[in-house]
Write an enzyme that holds these catalytic residues in place. Structure first.
Site, PDB file in Angstrom:
ATOM      1  N   LYS A 191       0.852  -1.190   0.000  1.00 26.67           N
ATOM      2  CA  LYS A 191       0.000   0.000   0.000  1.00 26.67           C
ATOM      3  C   LYS A 191       0.880   1.230   0.000  1.00 26.67           C
ATOM      4  CE  LYS A 191      -0.335   0.779   4.975  1.00 26.67           C
ATOM      5  NZ  LYS A 191      -0.900   0.386   6.237  1.00 26.67           N
ATOM      6  N   ARG A 204       0.490   5.580   1.292  1.00 29.14           N
ATOM      7  CA  ARG A 204      -0.365   6.426   2.120  1.00 29.14           C
ATOM      8  C   ARG A 204      -0.185   7.866   1.641  1.00 29.14           C
ATOM      9  NH1 ARG A 204      -2.582   5.130   7.167  1.00 29.14           N
ATOM     10  NH2 ARG A 204      -1.278   3.294   7.433  1.00 29.14           N
ATOM     11  N   ASP A 220      -1.431  -7.451  11.793  1.00 32.32           N
ATOM     12  CA  ASP A 220      -0.856  -6.103  11.769  1.00 32.32           C
ATOM     13  C   ASP A 220      -0.467  -5.719  13.183  1.00 32.32           C
ATOM     14  OD1 ASP A 220       0.050  -3.799  10.578  1.00 32.32           O
ATOM     15  OD2 ASP A 220      -1.860  -3.266   9.663  1.00 32.32           O
TER      16      ASP A 220
HETATM   17  C1  R5P Z   1       1.077   1.067   9.231  1.00 36.06           C
HETATM   18  O1  R5P Z   1       2.065   0.887   8.583  1.00 36.06           O
HETATM   19  C2  R5P Z   1       0.593   0.179  10.345  1.00 36.06           C
HETATM   20  O2  R5P Z   1       1.313  -0.991  10.443  1.00 36.06           O
HETATM   21  C3  R5P Z   1      -0.879  -0.116  10.176  1.00 36.06           C
HETATM   22  O3  R5P Z   1      -1.079  -0.890   9.004  1.00 36.06           O
HETATM   23  C4  R5P Z   1      -1.673   1.130  10.052  1.00 36.06           C
HETATM   24  O4  R5P Z   1      -1.238   2.062  10.982  1.00 36.06           O
HETATM   25  C5  R5P Z   1      -3.149   0.886  10.227  1.00 36.06           C
HETATM   26  O5  R5P Z   1      -3.801   2.100  10.155  1.00 36.06           O
HETATM   27  P1  R5P Z   1      -5.271   2.189   9.621  1.00 36.06           P
HETATM   28  O6  R5P Z   1      -6.090   1.241  10.434  1.00 36.06           O
HETATM   29  O7  R5P Z   1      -5.663   3.630   9.829  1.00 36.06           O
HETATM   30  O8  R5P Z   1      -5.251   1.850   8.156  1.00 36.06           O
END
Ligand code: R5P
Length: 297
Positions: A186, A188, A212
Protein backbone atom coordinates in the site's frame (compact mmCIF):
# COMPACT_ATOMS: atom_id res chain seq x y z
CA UNK A 1 5.36 -0.70 43.16
CA UNK A 2 3.16 -0.73 40.05
CA UNK A 3 1.24 2.46 39.30
CA UNK A 4 -1.51 2.42 36.71
CA UNK A 5 -2.87 5.26 34.67
CA UNK A 6 -6.65 5.49 35.21
CA UNK A 7 -7.58 4.03 31.82
CA UNK A 8 -5.41 0.96 32.35
CA UNK A 9 -5.75 0.26 36.01
CA UNK A 10 -7.02 -3.27 35.28
CA UNK A 11 -3.90 -4.13 33.32
CA UNK A 12 -1.70 -2.53 35.99
CA UNK A 13 -3.47 -4.57 38.68
CA UNK A 14 -2.89 -7.80 36.78
CA UNK A 15 0.80 -6.97 36.30
CA UNK A 16 1.18 -6.05 39.99
CA UNK A 17 -0.43 -9.33 41.03
CA UNK A 18 1.96 -11.33 38.86
CA UNK A 19 4.96 -9.43 40.17
CA UNK A 20 3.67 -9.63 43.74
CA UNK A 21 4.07 -5.87 44.09
CA UNK A 22 1.69 -3.30 45.59
CA UNK A 23 -0.57 -1.36 43.24
CA UNK A 24 -0.73 2.42 43.33
CA UNK A 25 -2.59 4.74 41.08
CA UNK A 26 -2.46 8.17 39.57
CA UNK A 27 -5.22 10.63 38.84
CA UNK A 28 -5.45 12.87 35.81
CA UNK A 29 -7.64 15.96 36.14
CA UNK A 30 -8.19 18.46 33.36
CA UNK A 31 -8.16 22.22 33.44
CA UNK A 32 -10.63 24.07 31.23
CA UNK A 33 -7.88 24.79 28.69
CA UNK A 34 -7.13 21.07 28.33
CA UNK A 35 -3.98 20.96 30.45
CA UNK A 36 -3.63 17.83 32.53
CA UNK A 37 -2.94 17.86 36.24
CA UNK A 38 -1.46 14.49 37.10
CA UNK A 39 -1.25 13.37 40.68
CA UNK A 40 0.75 10.42 41.93
CA UNK A 41 -1.36 8.76 44.63
CA UNK A 42 1.35 6.62 46.23
CA UNK A 43 4.45 6.87 48.35
CA UNK A 44 7.31 5.88 46.08
CA UNK A 45 10.34 7.10 48.06
CA UNK A 46 13.24 4.73 47.43
CA UNK A 47 11.12 2.31 45.38
CA UNK A 48 11.53 0.78 41.95
CA UNK A 49 8.32 1.90 40.26
CA UNK A 50 6.60 0.63 37.13
CA UNK A 51 4.26 3.16 35.53
CA UNK A 52 1.64 1.46 33.36
CA UNK A 53 -0.14 3.33 30.59
CA UNK A 54 -0.21 3.25 26.81
CA UNK A 55 0.05 6.56 25.02
CA UNK A 56 -2.93 5.87 22.77
CA UNK A 57 -5.80 8.13 21.73
CA UNK A 58 -6.01 11.02 22.49
CA UNK A 59 -2.27 10.62 21.94
CA UNK A 60 -1.02 14.10 22.81
CA UNK A 61 -2.95 14.02 26.09
CA UNK A 62 -1.93 10.54 27.19
CA UNK A 63 1.66 11.20 26.23
CA UNK A 64 1.88 14.38 28.23
CA UNK A 65 0.14 12.72 31.18
CA UNK A 66 2.72 9.91 31.17
CA UNK A 67 5.58 12.42 30.96
CA UNK A 68 4.10 14.24 33.96
CA UNK A 69 3.76 10.99 35.89
CA UNK A 70 7.42 10.16 35.25
CA UNK A 71 8.36 13.64 36.44
CA UNK A 72 6.18 13.25 39.53
CA UNK A 73 7.76 9.90 40.41
CA UNK A 74 11.26 11.34 40.01
CA UNK A 75 10.46 14.35 42.19
CA UNK A 76 8.93 12.00 44.77
CA UNK A 77 12.35 10.26 44.94
CA UNK A 78 11.55 6.90 43.36
CA UNK A 79 14.69 4.78 43.17
CA UNK A 80 14.08 3.85 39.53
CA UNK A 81 11.29 4.53 37.07
CA UNK A 82 10.30 2.09 34.35
CA UNK A 83 7.40 2.94 32.06
CA UNK A 84 5.34 0.01 30.81
CA UNK A 85 3.85 1.51 27.67
CA UNK A 86 2.42 -1.39 25.70
CA UNK A 87 1.42 0.91 22.82
CA UNK A 88 3.66 3.88 22.14
CA UNK A 89 1.93 6.74 20.34
CA UNK A 90 3.73 8.38 17.40
CA UNK A 91 5.56 5.14 16.69
CA UNK A 92 4.63 5.51 13.00
CA UNK A 93 6.62 8.75 12.87
CA UNK A 94 9.93 6.89 13.00
CA UNK A 95 11.65 8.36 9.95
CA UNK A 96 11.50 11.44 7.73
CA UNK A 97 8.62 10.29 5.57
CA UNK A 98 8.93 13.40 3.37
CA UNK A 99 11.33 16.30 3.20
CA UNK A 100 10.38 18.64 6.03
CA UNK A 101 8.72 15.92 8.11
CA UNK A 102 9.56 15.58 11.81
CA UNK A 103 10.48 12.34 13.57
CA UNK A 104 7.91 12.61 16.32
CA UNK A 105 8.77 9.35 18.02
CA UNK A 106 12.28 10.63 18.64
CA UNK A 107 10.74 13.63 20.42
CA UNK A 108 8.70 11.28 22.58
CA UNK A 109 11.91 9.50 23.59
CA UNK A 110 13.56 12.81 24.45
CA UNK A 111 10.55 13.93 26.48
CA UNK A 112 10.37 10.75 28.55
CA UNK A 113 14.10 10.77 29.21
CA UNK A 114 14.11 14.46 30.13
CA UNK A 115 11.31 13.69 32.59
CA UNK A 116 13.54 11.11 34.32
CA UNK A 117 12.68 7.74 32.82
CA UNK A 118 15.16 4.92 33.48
CA UNK A 119 13.71 2.19 31.29
CA UNK A 120 10.87 1.49 28.85
CA UNK A 121 8.91 -1.70 28.24
CA UNK A 122 6.81 -1.83 25.09
CA UNK A 123 5.17 -4.40 22.85
CA UNK A 124 5.38 -4.84 19.08
CA UNK A 125 6.85 -1.44 18.35
CA UNK A 126 5.97 -0.25 14.89
CA UNK A 127 9.57 -0.01 13.79
CA UNK A 128 12.86 -1.59 14.84
CA UNK A 129 14.50 1.85 14.81
CA UNK A 130 12.50 3.05 17.84
CA UNK A 131 14.64 1.55 20.66
CA UNK A 132 17.57 3.44 19.12
CA UNK A 133 15.80 6.75 19.82
CA UNK A 134 16.34 6.13 23.54
CA UNK A 135 19.60 6.07 25.43
CA UNK A 136 17.98 4.16 28.32
CA UNK A 137 17.21 0.42 28.15
CA UNK A 138 14.18 -0.42 26.02
CA UNK A 139 12.72 -3.90 26.38
CA UNK A 140 10.39 -4.88 23.58
CA UNK A 141 8.12 -7.89 23.87
CA UNK A 142 5.98 -9.39 21.18
CA UNK A 143 2.37 -10.50 21.31
CA UNK A 144 2.71 -12.46 18.09
CA UNK A 145 2.96 -15.93 19.67
CA UNK A 146 0.12 -15.11 22.05
CA UNK A 147 -2.12 -13.97 19.20
CA UNK A 148 -1.08 -16.75 16.84
CA UNK A 149 -1.93 -19.35 19.46
CA UNK A 150 -5.53 -18.12 19.40
CA UNK A 151 -5.80 -19.68 15.95
CA UNK A 152 -5.59 -23.33 14.97
CA UNK A 153 -3.05 -24.65 12.53
CA UNK A 154 -4.48 -25.94 9.27
CA UNK A 155 -3.23 -26.25 5.74
CA UNK A 156 -5.82 -23.98 4.11
CA UNK A 157 -4.73 -20.93 6.10
CA UNK A 158 -2.84 -18.05 4.51
CA UNK A 159 -1.30 -15.32 6.67
CA UNK A 160 -1.53 -11.91 5.00
CA UNK A 161 0.91 -9.05 5.54
CA UNK A 162 -1.11 -5.90 4.80
CA UNK A 163 1.98 -3.93 3.78
CA UNK A 164 5.71 -4.32 3.30
CA UNK A 165 6.43 -3.33 6.90
CA UNK A 166 4.42 -6.30 8.13
CA UNK A 167 6.28 -9.02 6.23
CA UNK A 168 8.60 -10.03 9.05
CA UNK A 169 5.70 -10.08 11.51
CA UNK A 170 3.58 -12.12 9.10
CA UNK A 171 6.33 -14.64 8.50
CA UNK A 172 6.55 -15.25 12.24
CA UNK A 173 2.79 -15.89 12.38
CA UNK A 174 3.01 -18.14 9.32
CA UNK A 175 5.82 -20.16 10.86
CA UNK A 176 3.92 -20.53 14.13
CA UNK A 177 0.76 -21.61 12.34
CA UNK A 178 2.36 -23.66 9.57
CA UNK A 179 0.55 -21.44 7.04
CA UNK A 180 1.44 -19.99 3.66
CA UNK A 181 1.83 -16.23 3.17
CA UNK A 182 0.46 -13.45 1.01
CA UNK A 183 1.72 -9.88 0.92
CA UNK A 184 -0.08 -6.65 0.10
CA UNK A 185 1.51 -3.37 -0.79
CA UNK A 186 0.00 0.00 0.00
CA UNK A 187 0.99 3.60 0.01
CA UNK A 188 -0.37 6.43 2.12
CA UNK A 189 -0.77 9.61 0.06
CA UNK A 190 -2.27 11.37 3.12
CA UNK A 191 -2.63 10.48 6.82
CA UNK A 192 -5.38 7.90 7.32
CA UNK A 193 -5.77 7.42 3.55
CA UNK A 194 -4.01 4.16 2.68
CA UNK A 195 -4.28 2.96 -0.89
CA UNK A 196 -3.83 -0.69 -1.70
CA UNK A 197 -1.65 -1.25 -4.74
CA UNK A 198 -0.96 -4.99 -4.98
CA UNK A 199 -1.69 -8.30 -3.35
CA UNK A 200 0.70 -11.17 -4.05
CA UNK A 201 0.17 -14.77 -3.05
CA UNK A 202 -2.27 -17.67 -3.39
CA UNK A 203 -5.48 -16.87 -1.49
CA UNK A 204 -8.31 -18.51 -3.44
CA UNK A 205 -10.07 -21.16 -1.38
CA UNK A 206 -8.00 -20.27 1.69
CA UNK A 207 -8.84 -18.81 5.07
CA UNK A 208 -6.99 -15.53 5.35
CA UNK A 209 -5.48 -14.27 8.59
CA UNK A 210 -4.53 -10.60 8.24
CA UNK A 211 -1.91 -9.62 10.82
CA UNK A 212 -0.86 -6.10 11.77
CA UNK A 213 0.73 -4.24 14.64
CA UNK A 214 -2.17 -1.81 14.93
CA UNK A 215 -5.59 -1.03 13.59
CA UNK A 216 -6.40 2.67 13.66
CA UNK A 217 -9.04 3.78 11.14
CA UNK A 218 -9.42 0.25 9.83
CA UNK A 219 -8.73 1.56 6.32
CA UNK A 220 -5.78 -0.76 5.70
CA UNK A 221 -7.65 -3.85 6.87
CA UNK A 222 -10.74 -2.86 4.88
CA UNK A 223 -8.86 -2.58 1.62
CA UNK A 224 -6.91 -5.78 2.12
CA UNK A 225 -9.96 -7.74 3.27
CA UNK A 226 -12.01 -6.59 0.25
CA UNK A 227 -9.23 -7.61 -2.12
CA UNK A 228 -8.95 -11.00 -0.40
CA UNK A 229 -12.70 -11.52 -0.75
CA UNK A 230 -12.54 -10.59 -4.46
CA UNK A 231 -9.72 -13.13 -4.88
CA UNK A 232 -11.77 -15.93 -3.34
CA UNK A 233 -10.59 -16.15 0.28
CA UNK A 234 -13.18 -18.22 2.15
CA UNK A 235 -12.91 -16.41 5.52
CA UNK A 236 -11.17 -13.40 6.95
CA UNK A 237 -9.63 -13.43 10.42
CA UNK A 238 -7.62 -10.68 12.01
CA UNK A 239 -4.82 -10.66 14.59
CA UNK A 240 -3.69 -7.22 15.71
CA UNK A 241 -1.59 -6.27 18.70
CA UNK A 242 -2.81 -2.71 19.28
CA UNK A 243 -6.52 -1.84 18.95
CA UNK A 244 -5.99 1.90 18.43
CA UNK A 245 -9.53 2.00 17.03
CA UNK A 246 -10.27 5.49 15.76
CA UNK A 247 -14.00 6.27 15.88
CA UNK A 248 -14.72 5.04 12.35
CA UNK A 249 -12.85 1.74 12.76
CA UNK A 250 -15.53 -0.25 14.53
CA UNK A 251 -18.22 0.24 11.86
CA UNK A 252 -15.70 -0.36 9.12
CA UNK A 253 -14.50 -3.64 10.58
CA UNK A 254 -17.97 -4.87 11.47
CA UNK A 255 -19.08 -4.28 7.87
CA UNK A 256 -16.36 -6.60 6.57
CA UNK A 257 -17.86 -9.72 8.11
CA UNK A 258 -14.61 -10.67 9.81
CA UNK A 259 -14.96 -14.12 11.35
CA UNK A 260 -12.58 -13.61 14.29
CA UNK A 261 -10.70 -10.52 15.36
CA UNK A 262 -8.17 -11.09 18.12
CA UNK A 263 -6.46 -8.10 19.74
CA UNK A 264 -4.63 -7.46 23.00
CA UNK A 265 -5.44 -5.18 25.92
CA UNK A 266 -2.49 -2.92 25.09
CA UNK A 267 -5.11 -0.19 24.80
CA UNK A 268 -8.49 0.07 26.47
CA UNK A 269 -11.12 -0.74 23.84
CA UNK A 270 -14.80 -1.11 24.60
CA UNK A 271 -16.95 -1.91 21.57
CA UNK A 272 -20.22 0.00 21.39
CA UNK A 273 -22.26 -3.20 21.45
CA UNK A 274 -21.76 -6.95 21.61
CA UNK A 275 -19.29 -8.07 18.96
CA UNK A 276 -19.02 -11.87 18.89
CA UNK A 277 -16.06 -11.82 16.48
CA UNK A 278 -13.93 -9.82 18.90
CA UNK A 279 -11.57 -11.48 21.40
CA UNK A 280 -9.13 -9.71 23.69
CA UNK A 281 -6.06 -11.47 25.07
CA UNK A 282 -4.24 -9.95 28.00
CA UNK A 283 -0.65 -8.80 27.85
CA UNK A 284 -0.31 -8.91 31.65
CA UNK A 285 1.71 -12.18 31.79
CA UNK A 286 4.04 -11.02 29.03
CA UNK A 287 4.53 -7.55 30.53
CA UNK A 288 5.17 -8.96 33.99
CA UNK A 289 7.80 -11.32 32.60
CA UNK A 290 9.46 -8.44 30.77
CA UNK A 291 9.44 -6.30 33.90
CA UNK A 292 11.11 -8.92 36.00
CA UNK A 293 12.71 -11.50 33.76
CA UNK A 294 14.83 -13.12 36.46
CA UNK A 295 12.57 -12.81 39.48
CA UNK A 296 14.56 -9.91 40.98
CA UNK A 297 12.95 -6.90 42.68
C1 R5P B 1 1.08 1.07 9.23
O1 R5P B 1 2.07 0.89 8.58
C2 R5P B 1 0.59 0.18 10.34
O2 R5P B 1 1.31 -0.99 10.44
C3 R5P B 1 -0.88 -0.12 10.18
O3 R5P B 1 -1.08 -0.89 9.00
C4 R5P B 1 -1.67 1.13 10.05
O4 R5P B 1 -1.24 2.06 10.98
C5 R5P B 1 -3.15 0.89 10.23
O5 R5P B 1 -3.80 2.10 10.15
P1 R5P B 1 -5.27 2.19 9.62
O6 R5P B 1 -6.09 1.24 10.43
O7 R5P B 1 -5.66 3.63 9.83
O8 R5P B 1 -5.25 1.85 8.16
Amino acid sequence: MVIGMPAQLGLARAIAARLDLPLGHATVARFADGEARVSLEADVVGQAVYLVGSTGPPVDSTLMAMAQLIDAARRARARSITAIVPYLGYSRSDHMADPGAPIACRLVADLFQAAGLDGLIAVDLHSPSIPGFFSIPVVEGSAIDLLADSFQRHERRVVVAPDGGAIKRASRYAARLGASMAVAMKHRPAPDAPKLLHLWGEVEGREALIVDDMVSTGGTIEQVARRLQERGATAIDLAVTHPVMAPEAEDRLRALGIRRMVVTDSLPFEPRAAWPALEVVSLAPLLASLARPHGSR
